[in-house]
Write a protein that holds these residues in place. Structure first.
Motif, PDB file in Angstrom:
ATOM      1  N   LEU A 158       0.854  -1.191   0.000  1.00 30.56           N
ATOM      2  CA  LEU A 158       0.000   0.000   0.000  1.00 30.56           C
ATOM      3  C   LEU A 158       0.890   1.240   0.000  1.00 30.56           C
ATOM      4  CD1 LEU A 158      -3.139   0.459   0.228  1.00 30.56           C
ATOM      5  CD2 LEU A 158      -2.753   0.901   2.652  1.00 30.56           C
ATOM      6  N   GLY A 159       0.619   2.158  -0.926  1.00 32.30           N
ATOM      7  CA  GLY A 159       1.370   3.412  -0.967  1.00 32.30           C
ATOM      8  C   GLY A 159       2.846   3.218  -1.228  1.00 32.30           C
ATOM      9  N   GLY A 160       3.225   2.071  -1.783  1.00 31.15           N
ATOM     10  CA  GLY A 160       4.616   1.822  -2.116  1.00 31.15           C
ATOM     11  C   GLY A 160       5.496   1.523  -0.919  1.00 31.15           C
ATOM     12  N   ARG A 161       4.916   1.398   0.301  1.00 34.40           N
ATOM     13  CA  ARG A 161       5.781   1.182   1.474  1.00 34.40           C
ATOM     14  C   ARG A 161       5.166   0.343   2.589  1.00 34.40           C
ATOM     15  NH1 ARG A 161       6.310   6.964   4.605  1.00 34.40           N
ATOM     16  NH2 ARG A 161       7.241   5.623   6.204  1.00 34.40           N
ATOM     17  N   TYR A 162       3.853   0.091   2.554  1.00 28.81           N
ATOM     18  CA  TYR A 162       3.212  -0.627   3.661  1.00 28.81           C
ATOM     19  C   TYR A 162       2.776  -2.022   3.207  1.00 28.81           C
ATOM     20  CZ  TYR A 162       2.955   4.161   5.411  1.00 28.81           C
ATOM     21  OH  TYR A 162       3.279   5.438   5.798  1.00 28.81           O
ATOM     22  N   GLU A 163       3.441  -3.054   3.753  1.00 31.74           N
ATOM     23  CA  GLU A 163       3.066  -4.435   3.472  1.00 31.74           C
ATOM     24  C   GLU A 163       1.902  -4.818   4.384  1.00 31.74           C
ATOM     25  OE1 GLU A 163       7.259  -6.547   2.075  1.00 31.74           O
ATOM     26  OE2 GLU A 163       6.485  -6.860   4.107  1.00 31.74           O
ATOM     27  N   LEU A 164       0.762  -5.151   3.771  1.00 33.35           N
ATOM     28  CA  LEU A 164      -0.433  -5.464   4.547  1.00 33.35           C
ATOM     29  C   LEU A 164      -0.409  -6.896   5.050  1.00 33.35           C
ATOM     30  CD1 LEU A 164      -3.245  -3.720   2.455  1.00 33.35           C
ATOM     31  CD2 LEU A 164      -1.801  -2.796   4.273  1.00 33.35           C
ATOM     32  N   GLY A 165      -0.853  -7.053   6.317  1.00 35.19           N
ATOM     33  CA  GLY A 165      -0.934  -8.374   6.918  1.00 35.19           C
ATOM     34  C   GLY A 165      -2.374  -8.747   7.195  1.00 35.19           C
ATOM     35  N   ALA A 166      -2.638  -9.243   8.389  1.00 35.88           N
ATOM     36  CA  ALA A 166      -3.973  -9.727   8.746  1.00 35.88           C
ATOM     37  C   ALA A 166      -4.873  -8.587   9.206  1.00 35.88           C
ATOM     38  CB  ALA A 166      -3.856 -10.775   9.849  1.00 35.88           C
ATOM     39  N   ALA A 179      -3.094  -4.987  10.254  1.00 35.22           N
ATOM     40  CA  ALA A 179      -1.699  -4.925  10.713  1.00 35.22           C
ATOM     41  C   ALA A 179      -0.809  -4.833   9.477  1.00 35.22           C
ATOM     42  CB  ALA A 179      -1.356  -6.159  11.531  1.00 35.22           C
ATOM     43  N   ALA A 180       0.234  -4.027   9.544  1.00 40.37           N
ATOM     44  CA  ALA A 180       1.095  -3.835   8.381  1.00 40.37           C
ATOM     45  C   ALA A 180       2.529  -3.566   8.835  1.00 40.37           C
ATOM     46  CB  ALA A 180       0.577  -2.679   7.523  1.00 40.37           C
ATOM     47  N   ASN A 181       3.430  -3.632   7.854  1.00 35.35           N
ATOM     48  CA  ASN A 181       4.840  -3.361   8.105  1.00 35.35           C
ATOM     49  C   ASN A 181       5.288  -2.214   7.215  1.00 35.35           C
ATOM     50  OD1 ASN A 181       7.487  -3.787   9.106  1.00 35.35           O
ATOM     51  ND2 ASN A 181       8.010  -4.940   7.242  1.00 35.35           N
ATOM     52  N   ASP A 182       5.832  -1.177   7.828  1.00 36.84           N
ATOM     53  CA  ASP A 182       6.359  -0.040   7.079  1.00 36.84           C
ATOM     54  C   ASP A 182       7.786  -0.400   6.656  1.00 36.84           C
ATOM     55  OD1 ASP A 182       7.365   2.331   6.116  1.00 36.84           O
ATOM     56  OD2 ASP A 182       6.729   3.549   7.827  1.00 36.84           O
ATOM     57  N   ILE A 183       7.952  -0.782   5.376  1.00 34.43           N
ATOM     58  CA  ILE A 183       9.262  -1.264   4.929  1.00 34.43           C
ATOM     59  C   ILE A 183      10.274  -0.130   4.817  1.00 34.43           C
ATOM     60  CG2 ILE A 183       8.276  -3.262   3.743  1.00 34.43           C
ATOM     61  CD1 ILE A 183       8.520  -1.726   1.111  1.00 34.43           C
ATOM     62  N   ARG A 184       9.810   1.093   4.756  1.00 34.24           N
ATOM     63  CA  ARG A 184      10.741   2.214   4.652  1.00 34.24           C
ATOM     64  C   ARG A 184      11.395   2.514   5.993  1.00 34.24           C
ATOM     65  NH1 ARG A 184       8.410   7.467   1.867  1.00 34.24           N
ATOM     66  NH2 ARG A 184       8.155   5.893   0.221  1.00 34.24           N
ATOM     67  N   LEU A 185      10.583   2.482   7.074  1.00 32.63           N
ATOM     68  CA  LEU A 185      11.117   2.786   8.398  1.00 32.63           C
ATOM     69  C   LEU A 185      11.326   1.549   9.250  1.00 32.63           C
ATOM     70  CD1 LEU A 185       9.039   5.990   9.294  1.00 32.63           C
ATOM     71  CD2 LEU A 185      11.353   5.857   8.352  1.00 32.63           C
ATOM     72  N   GLY A 186      10.915   0.389   8.754  1.00 36.09           N
ATOM     73  CA  GLY A 186      11.134  -0.848   9.478  1.00 36.09           C
ATOM     74  C   GLY A 186      10.363  -0.933  10.783  1.00 36.09           C
ATOM     75  N   ARG A 187       9.106  -0.514  10.787  1.00 32.96           N
ATOM     76  CA  ARG A 187       8.295  -0.584  12.009  1.00 32.96           C
ATOM     77  C   ARG A 187       6.913  -1.141  11.692  1.00 32.96           C
ATOM     78  NH1 ARG A 187       7.090   5.888  13.134  1.00 32.96           N
ATOM     79  NH2 ARG A 187       6.021   6.303  11.162  1.00 32.96           N
ATOM     80  N   LYS A 188       6.294  -1.724  12.708  1.00 38.61           N
ATOM     81  CA  LYS A 188       4.934  -2.250  12.556  1.00 38.61           C
ATOM     82  C   LYS A 188       3.934  -1.116  12.762  1.00 38.61           C
ATOM     83  CE  LYS A 188       6.034  -6.953  14.040  1.00 38.61           C
ATOM     84  NZ  LYS A 188       5.877  -7.501  12.676  1.00 38.61           N
ATOM     85  N   VAL A 189       2.895  -1.106  11.945  1.00 42.54           N
ATOM     86  CA  VAL A 189       1.867  -0.080  12.023  1.00 42.54           C
ATOM     87  C   VAL A 189       0.498  -0.723  11.882  1.00 42.54           C
ATOM     88  CG1 VAL A 189       3.360   1.749  11.094  1.00 42.54           C
ATOM     89  CG2 VAL A 189       1.968   0.351   9.528  1.00 42.54           C
ATOM     90  N   ALA A 190      -0.532   0.058  12.142  1.00 45.01           N
ATOM     91  CA  ALA A 190      -1.916  -0.367  11.885  1.00 45.01           C
ATOM     92  C   ALA A 190      -2.481   0.556  10.820  1.00 45.01           C
ATOM     93  CB  ALA A 190      -2.752  -0.278  13.146  1.00 45.01           C
ATOM     94  N   ILE A 191      -3.176  -0.008   9.875  1.00 47.01           N
ATOM     95  CA  ILE A 191      -3.732   0.802   8.788  1.00 47.01           C
ATOM     96  C   ILE A 191      -5.252   0.662   8.780  1.00 47.01           C
ATOM     97  CG2 ILE A 191      -3.884   1.072   6.283  1.00 47.01           C
ATOM     98  CD1 ILE A 191      -0.969   0.384   6.092  1.00 47.01           C
TER      99      ILE A 191
END
Length: 554
Positions: free
Chosen positions: A8-16, A28-40
Motif C-alpha cells: 500500500l502506498g509503495g511502502r506498507y506491506e499489509l498483513g492480517a 496490521a502492516a509493516n512499514d518497509i521504509r522505516l522498518g516498524r509495525k503499524v496499523a492501517i
C-alpha cells in the motif's frame, strides 16, 4: 509460488485484519521504509463512492494527525489506494496509525475481568488527559466509549478513533451539523441525543458513562433499542454506582453523578477539572463535585427559537428546522440507495417517539431507512420531538423506505410545577425553565424553612398558564414567629419549637400549684419574630418543692 504481500502506498506491506468497524477495516502492516509495525485503517470499498463517508474519513485523518500526545493513538501518514481497473476502479482512503498491542476496555469488560474502583479511576484519569489535550487543540472526540480506549500490555492508556471528531470552531459546517447526533447510544450525551451541538462537556458525559461501566460492569442506561437508550440519556435518572457495586464510595458516586448531569452547565466544565477531582478521590480527599439538580418534569425538553424584536409565528422556525432535517434526509437516502439499489430486503421500523427529527435521521440510517415528511402539530409533548410516525413501530418495510413523522410544535398551556421545598431560587429557575416558564419576582417572607428555601409560587403549583409565563416565588428569609408554649406539656412544647425550626433550652423550676412537666414561662415571648435556629428557653414545673423546716421546740 508464494504470494507477495499487498503493498500500500509503495511502502506498507499489509498483513492480517485485526479489527472491523462500520466504515473501515483495520489491518496490521509493516512499514518497509522505516522498518516498524503499524496499523492501517482502510475504508471499505462499498463506501468509497459515498461523499459523506469520504468526508468523514478524511476529517478523522486531519483531526487525529494534529494530535501528538502519549495518551492518543498516533497517526503517521494517510493516503489513497486505487483498487480495480477501468469502470470498476475505486480510490480507497487509508490512515496509517501507531500499532498498539493490548486490549480495549470493552474486551476487558466482556471477559468478566472488570476493574477495581481505583483502577477505573486511573483509566478515566488518563482518558481525561487525552481529552484535555484534544480539547485545548480545538477537537471534540464525540465517541468516547469502551471500544475506543486501549490499554497496552504495560498498562498505558491510548484513546483512538477520532472518526466523528469535530473542530470546536466548525459548528457552522453543514456536514458536521447533520452529524452532531452521531455516536454510540449507550455513551451519547443528552444534547447529542436531542440533536444539539456537542462540545467538550459532551465528551465529559461520555467519559462519565465509561467510568460508570468500569465501576459497575454495565453502562448507566440500557434498553431494547438505540432509541430507548437515547431517550433515557435525556430523561432517565442514573442509579448511583455504589448501589450496584458496594465497593464504590460516596466520593466516587459524587464525581460520576456530576459528570452525568443532564444539563451541561452542571457538569465538570473541562477535562482538567474532572481529572483534578479524580486525583483527590485517588488519595482519599473529598472531591469538589456538586450533585446535579433533578428538576421535576425533566423530560420536558424544549428547543428555544431565536429571539427577535418582532413577534414571529412559531411555525416559521418549526418549518425552517424541518427543511434542514429534510435536506439531511436526502443525503441519507442517497447513501441507502447506493448500498441497496434493489430495495428488496425487509427491515423492521424502529421506534422514533421522543427523538428530534435530526436524531431520527441517524437512527433510521442504521436500518437503511430514510426520514420522509415532517408535519408539525400542537402538543403538550416537548417541542421539536416526534410524537407520531408512519409506518408504525415494528412494521416490516423494504430497505430504503421513508418513515413520515409528526413533531410537536409545543404546547400553548403549561402546568406550573411544584417549586416549594427547593433549596434556592436558582433551582426554581431551572425547574421552571425545563417546562418553558420564566422566573418572575422573588419575595422574601417569614417562614419556618431554612433561609433561601423556596416556600411557594404565584401562580401556585398545578395552575395552567400560557407558555413563557413569569412565575413569582417566595423564599424564606430565615425568620419565623415563636409559637405560644405556656401551659403546654414539655413534650408538646419541644415538638412545636422543633417544627418551627428553633432549639429548646429547658429551665426546671419547682412549682407547688402546677402539674410537673408543664411550661410555666417562655423567652422570647409568643409572637416574637426570631431567626430560625435560635434558642428559645422554656421554664418547666418540677415536683421538687422545697420543704420548710419545722421550728425547733424550746
Amino acid at each position: 509460488m508464494t504470494e507477495q504481500p499487498r503493498l500500500l502506498g509503495g511502502r506498507y506491506e499489509l498483513g492480517a485484519i485485526i479489527g472491523r468497524g462500520g466504515m473501515a477495516d483495520v489491518i496490521a502492516a509493516n512499514d518497509i521504509r522505516l522498518g516498524r509495525k503499524v496499523a492501517i485503517k482502510l475504508m471499505r470499498r462499498e463506501l468509497a463512492s459515498d461523499p459523506l463517508f469520504l468526508a468523514r474519513f478524511r476529517r478523522e485523518a486531519q483531526a487525529a494527525a494534529g494530535l501528538n500526545h502519549p495518551t492518543i493513538v498516533a497517526v503517521y501518514d494517510s493516503g489513497e489506494d486505487i483498487v480495480g481497473t477501468g469502470t470498476d476502479a475505486a480510490s480507497l482512503p487509508y490512515i496509517v496509525m501507531e500499532l498498539v498491542e493490548g486490549e480495549t476496555v470493552r474486551d476487558i469488560l466482556r471477559s468478566g475481568a472488570g476493574f477495581t474502583p481505583e483502577r477505573a479511576l486511573q483509566v478515566a484519569r488518563d482518558v481525561l488527559t487525552a481529552l484535555d489535550y484534544s480539547h485545548r487543540n480545538g477537537i471534540v472526540h464525540r465517541d468516547i466509549k469502551p471500544g475506543n480506549v486501549m490499554i497496552t500490555k504495560s498498562g498505558a492508556i491510548k484513546v483512538m478513533d477520532f472518526g466523528i471528531a469535530r473542530a470546536m470552531s466548525d459548528s457552522g459546517n453543514t456536514l458536521t451539523a447533520s452529524q452532531t447526533v452521531m455516536g454510540t447510544a449507550q455513551y451519547l450525551s443528552p444534547e447529542q441525543a436531542r440533536g444539539g451541538e456537542a462540545d467538550a462537556r459532551s465528551d465529559i458525559y461520555s467519559l462519565g458513562c465509561l467510568l460508570y461501566e468500569m465501576l459497575t460492569g454495565k453502562p448507566p442506561f440500557t434498553g431494547e433499542s438505540a432509541v430507548a437508550i437515547a431517550y433515557q440519556h435525556v430523561s432517565g435518572l442514573v442509579v448511583s454506582p455504589s448501589e450496584v457495586n458496594p465497593e464504590v464510595n460516596p466520593n466516587i458516586d459524587a464525581l460520576v453523578q456530576m459528570a452525568l448531569a443532564k444539563d451541561a452547565t452542571e457538569r465538570y466544565q473541562s477535562a482538567a477539572e474532572m481529572r483534578t477531582d479524580i486525583d483527590r478521590a485517588l488519595i482519599g480527599d473529598k472531591v469538589t463535585a456538586v450533585l446535579p439538580t433533578v428538576p421535576m418534569n425533566y423530560s420536558a425538553v424544549t428547543v428555544k427559537p431565536v429571539a427577535t424584536k418582532s413577534r414571529t409565528n412559531p411555525w416559521v422556525w418549526v418549518l425552517s428546522a424541518a427543511g434542514v432535517f429534510l435536506a439531511a434526509a436526502v443525503a441519507i437516502w442517497v447513501y441507502g440507495s447506493s448500498l441497496n439499489p434493489g430495495g428488496g430486503n425487509q427491515v423492521e421500523v424502529p421506534d422514533l417517539a421522543g427523538l428530534s427529527a435530526e436524531a431520527a435521521i441517524t437512527v433510521l440510517s442504521d436500518y437503511n431507512l430514510v426520514l420522509g415528511s415532517i408535519t408539525p402539530a400542537e402538543s403538550d409533548r416537548p417541542a421539536n420531538t416526534i410524537i407520531d410516525q408512519d409506518p408504525d413501530v415494528g412494521s416490516r418495510v423494504a430497505e430504503g423506505s421513508s418513515v413520515n413523522v409528526t413533531i410537536s410544535a409545543g404546547a400553548t398551556q403549561i402546568i406550573v410545577p411544584t417549586v416549594a421545598g427547593l433549596v434556592s431560587a436558582e433551582d426554581a429557575r431551572r425547574v421552571l425553565a425545563s417546562v418553558n416558564l420564566q422566573l418572575g419576582n422573588i419575595t422574601s417572607v417569614d417562614n419556618d424553612q431554612p433561609e433561601g428555601y423556596v416556600v411557594g409560587s404565584i401562580p401556585p403549583a398545578g395552575t395552567s398558564v400560557p407558555v413563557g409565563t413569569r412565575v413569582s416565588i417566595e423564599i424564606s428569609n430565615g425568620f419565623g414567629v415563636v409559637p405560644a408554649l405556656e401551659g403546654l406539656p414539655e413534650a408538646q412544647a419541644r415538638s412545636d419549637l422543633g417544627a418551627a425550626g428553633y432549639q429548646v433550652v429547658v429551665v426546671p423550676q419547682p412549682a407547688a400549684t402546677a402539674l410537673p412537666g408543664t411550661v410555666l414561662a417562655q423567652s422570647p415571648a409568643a409572637g416574637t419574630r426570631l431567626k430560625i435556629g435560635s434558642r428559645v428557653s422554656i421554664t418547666v414545673a418540677t415536683s421538687d418543692v422545697p420543704v420548710e423546716p419545722e421550728p425547733e421546740t424550746p
